[in-house]
Design a protein around this motif. Structure first.
Motif, PDB file in Angstrom:
ATOM      1  N   ALA A 291       1.006  -1.249  -0.010  1.00  0.00           N
ATOM      2  CA  ALA A 291       0.063  -0.071   0.100  1.00  0.00           C
ATOM      3  C   ALA A 291       0.930   1.150  -0.033  1.00  0.00           C
ATOM      4  O   ALA A 291       0.588   2.251  -0.585  1.00  0.00           O
ATOM      5  N   THR A 292       1.951   1.128   0.800  1.00  0.00           N
ATOM      6  CA  THR A 292       2.936   2.287   0.848  1.00  0.00           C
ATOM      7  C   THR A 292       3.589   2.476  -0.506  1.00  0.00           C
ATOM      8  O   THR A 292       3.580   3.810  -0.990  1.00  0.00           O
ATOM      9  N   SER A 293       3.892   1.559  -1.162  1.00  0.00           N
ATOM     10  CA  SER A 293       4.603   1.635  -2.489  1.00  0.00           C
ATOM     11  C   SER A 293       3.746   2.074  -3.679  1.00  0.00           C
ATOM     12  O   SER A 293       4.086   2.820  -4.208  1.00  0.00           O
ATOM     13  N   ALA A 294       2.532   1.688  -3.323  1.00  0.00           N
ATOM     14  CA  ALA A 294       1.492   2.083  -4.559  1.00  0.00           C
ATOM     15  C   ALA A 294       1.136   3.448  -4.264  1.00  0.00           C
ATOM     16  O   ALA A 294       0.974   4.285  -5.365  1.00  0.00           O
ATOM     17  N   ARG A 295       1.159   4.021  -3.181  1.00  0.00           N
ATOM     18  CA  ARG A 295       1.101   5.527  -2.823  1.00  0.00           C
ATOM     19  C   ARG A 295       2.007   6.390  -3.400  1.00  0.00           C
ATOM     20  O   ARG A 295       2.072   7.496  -3.788  1.00  0.00           O
ATOM     21  N   ARG A 296       3.321   5.919  -2.912  1.00  0.00           N
ATOM     22  CA  ARG A 296       4.489   6.418  -3.456  1.00  0.00           C
ATOM     23  C   ARG A 296       4.743   6.353  -4.883  1.00  0.00           C
ATOM     24  O   ARG A 296       5.052   7.553  -5.524  1.00  0.00           O
ATOM     25  N   LEU A 297       4.172   5.593  -5.451  1.00  0.00           N
ATOM     26  CA  LEU A 297       4.362   5.252  -6.973  1.00  0.00           C
ATOM     27  C   LEU A 297       3.209   6.444  -7.647  1.00  0.00           C
ATOM     28  O   LEU A 297       3.541   6.991  -8.652  1.00  0.00           O
ATOM     29  N   LEU A 298       2.098   6.668  -6.850  1.00  0.00           N
ATOM     30  CA  LEU A 298       1.054   7.325  -7.491  1.00  0.00           C
ATOM     31  C   LEU A 298       1.457   8.848  -7.358  1.00  0.00           C
ATOM     32  O   LEU A 298       1.370   9.623  -8.339  1.00  0.00           O
ATOM     33  N   GLU A 299       2.409   9.090  -6.239  1.00  0.00           N
ATOM     34  CA  GLU A 299       2.594  10.526  -5.946  1.00  0.00           C
ATOM     35  C   GLU A 299       3.633  10.869  -7.044  1.00  0.00           C
ATOM     36  O   GLU A 299       3.697  12.023  -7.306  1.00  0.00           O
ATOM     37  N   LEU A 300       4.425   9.853  -7.166  1.00  0.00           N
ATOM     38  CA  LEU A 300       5.690  10.241  -7.908  1.00  0.00           C
ATOM     39  C   LEU A 300       4.940  10.467  -9.516  1.00  0.00           C
ATOM     40  O   LEU A 300       5.536  11.533 -10.192  1.00  0.00           O
TER      41      LEU A 300
END
Length: 392
Positions: A291-300
């Motif tokens: 979930a954290t990775s998905a949010r970081r990828l989305l933000e990037l």
């Protein structure tokens, strides 16, 4: 809680050698799992984390962009546990018909894992039940029907003895059931998947079924990978996770010795509780990380998209390339041309702009067949899975 051996040994003989093979007792465990407050708390936390991960798909503008990479990450990690040396970049290069940095069979093996998972999920979404027939279908895709795989009877339960560790059954670490017991073991296994003789909550069922499948070891090859793949299929079948974004193999890889020791401890001492603690921790850690990775990828992607939008006239084509790279962060100019429908000249111009912005980097120095990476995106995906001495 003290339990006896979770099954029984049978004296078996083959090739002039006698040995003890293990036949597991049907699930669910007897006596029942001792749900201490600590164990219950672990599973409650794991379920909350799974729910948060499942909700992430609702936040994504296009979940398919992320799922492509998440599924491939799990495929690479699960295959790494079995000794495959293919990285995420190797798999993506292989899928682009580019030469990966490992033997082709390693890349093919990981690619088949992706195909097997996608086949299983497609069948489940079409209404087909999780069953022995579906497991055989998935195994056939996983192993393949040519080359090395053709000798391993893809899609067929084994008709000869297998063993784990050692050079023969007589000195093996563990010997699964003999062939004449497999049908009965699998009949009980399928009943358990279908909540017979009693209903089992989905996450607990996934944990117990994984051990049982590994213990039965019903195929000549691919049991470890299929056993981990089965977790994703069962969670999907029982409605606990809509998309296969959970990567338990990362936790299993990082704690490989404990993983194997606990599987064996269940068989020998009936310590299901220790295994369930480990499994609950694995789900909690993996779901939280995903979930954290998905949010970081989305933000990037959002931040980079805003920077690209400021390019003016070149923005439209560069944004199309940017979106394609979110699905496949390792790509060639030719593959981006095919994906976006832009002309080769437009793609190359857009890549120049993206390189200047630091969004992409060229991984090769070839005039033709150049390979590009969405660098920071790929770095986030690659966390925890790099091979020794190698990058993505």
């Amino acid at each position: 809680m003290k339990r006896s051996l979770q099954g029984h040994y049978l004296k078996t003989a083959t090739a002039g050698e006698s040995f003890n093979s293990f036949v597991p007792a049907p699930l669910p465990p007897r006596p029942a799992i001792d749900w201490t407050p600590a164990l219950r708390s672990r599973f409650d936390a794991a379920l909350v984390a799974l729910g948060r991960l499942d909700a992430v798909t609702d936040l994504l503008p296009n979940a398919a962009l992320l799922l492509y990479s998440f599924v491939r990450k799990e495929a690479v990690l699960s295959s790494m546990i079995e000794g495959t040396q293919s990285s995420l970049a190797d798999l993506m290069l292989f899928e682009l018909d580019e030469q990966p940095g490992v033997p082709l069979e390693d890349a093919r093996e990981v690619s088949r894992y992706v195909a097997a998972l996608e086949h299983g999920l497609q069948r489940l979404r079409g209404g087909f039940p999780l069953s022995l027939r579906l497991i055989r279908e998935v195994h056939a895709v996983l192993i393949g029907d040519h080359g090395r795989g053709a000798r391993l009877t893809p899609g067929e339960f084994r008709t000869s003895q297998v063993w784990i560790g050692g050079t023969r059954p007589g000195n093996a670490v563990f010997v699964p059931p003999p062939t004449n017991e497999i049908d009965e073991c699998l009949r009980h296994f399928e009943r358990f998947l279908h909540d017979l003789p009693e209903t089992t909550s989905p996450l607990v069922k996934a944990a117990l079924a994984h051990v049982q499948f590994e213990t039965i070891h019903p195929f000549l090859d691919g049991n470890g990978r299929l056993g981990r793949l089965l977790i994703a299929l069962q969670l999907s079948a029982d409605g606990l996770l809509r998309e296969p974004m959970l990567s338990l193999s990362l936790h299993f890889k990082e704690h490989r010795q404990t993983y194997y020791e606990l599987l064996n401890a269940v068989r020998l001492t009936g310590d299901w509780e220790a295994w369930l603690e480990f499994f609950g921790d694995a789900v909690l850690a993996s779901a939280t990380q995903a979930a954290t990775s998905a949010r970081r990828l989305l933000e990037l992607a959002s931040t980079d998209g805003q920077r690209i939008a400021a390019l003016g006239r070149a923005a439209a084509s560069a944004l199309a390339i940017h979106q394609a790279l979110q699905r496949q962060p390792i790509a060639t100019a030719a593959s981006l041309t095919a994906t976006t429908g832009l002309t080769p000249a437009t793609v190359n111009k857009a890549l120049v702009h993206l390189e200047r912005l630091g969004v992409v980097a060229e991984l090769t120095r070839k005039l033709r067949g150049r390979v590009f990476s969405y660098v920071r995106y790929a770095e986030i995906l690659n966390e925890g899975m790099a091979l020794p001495g190698r990058g993505l």
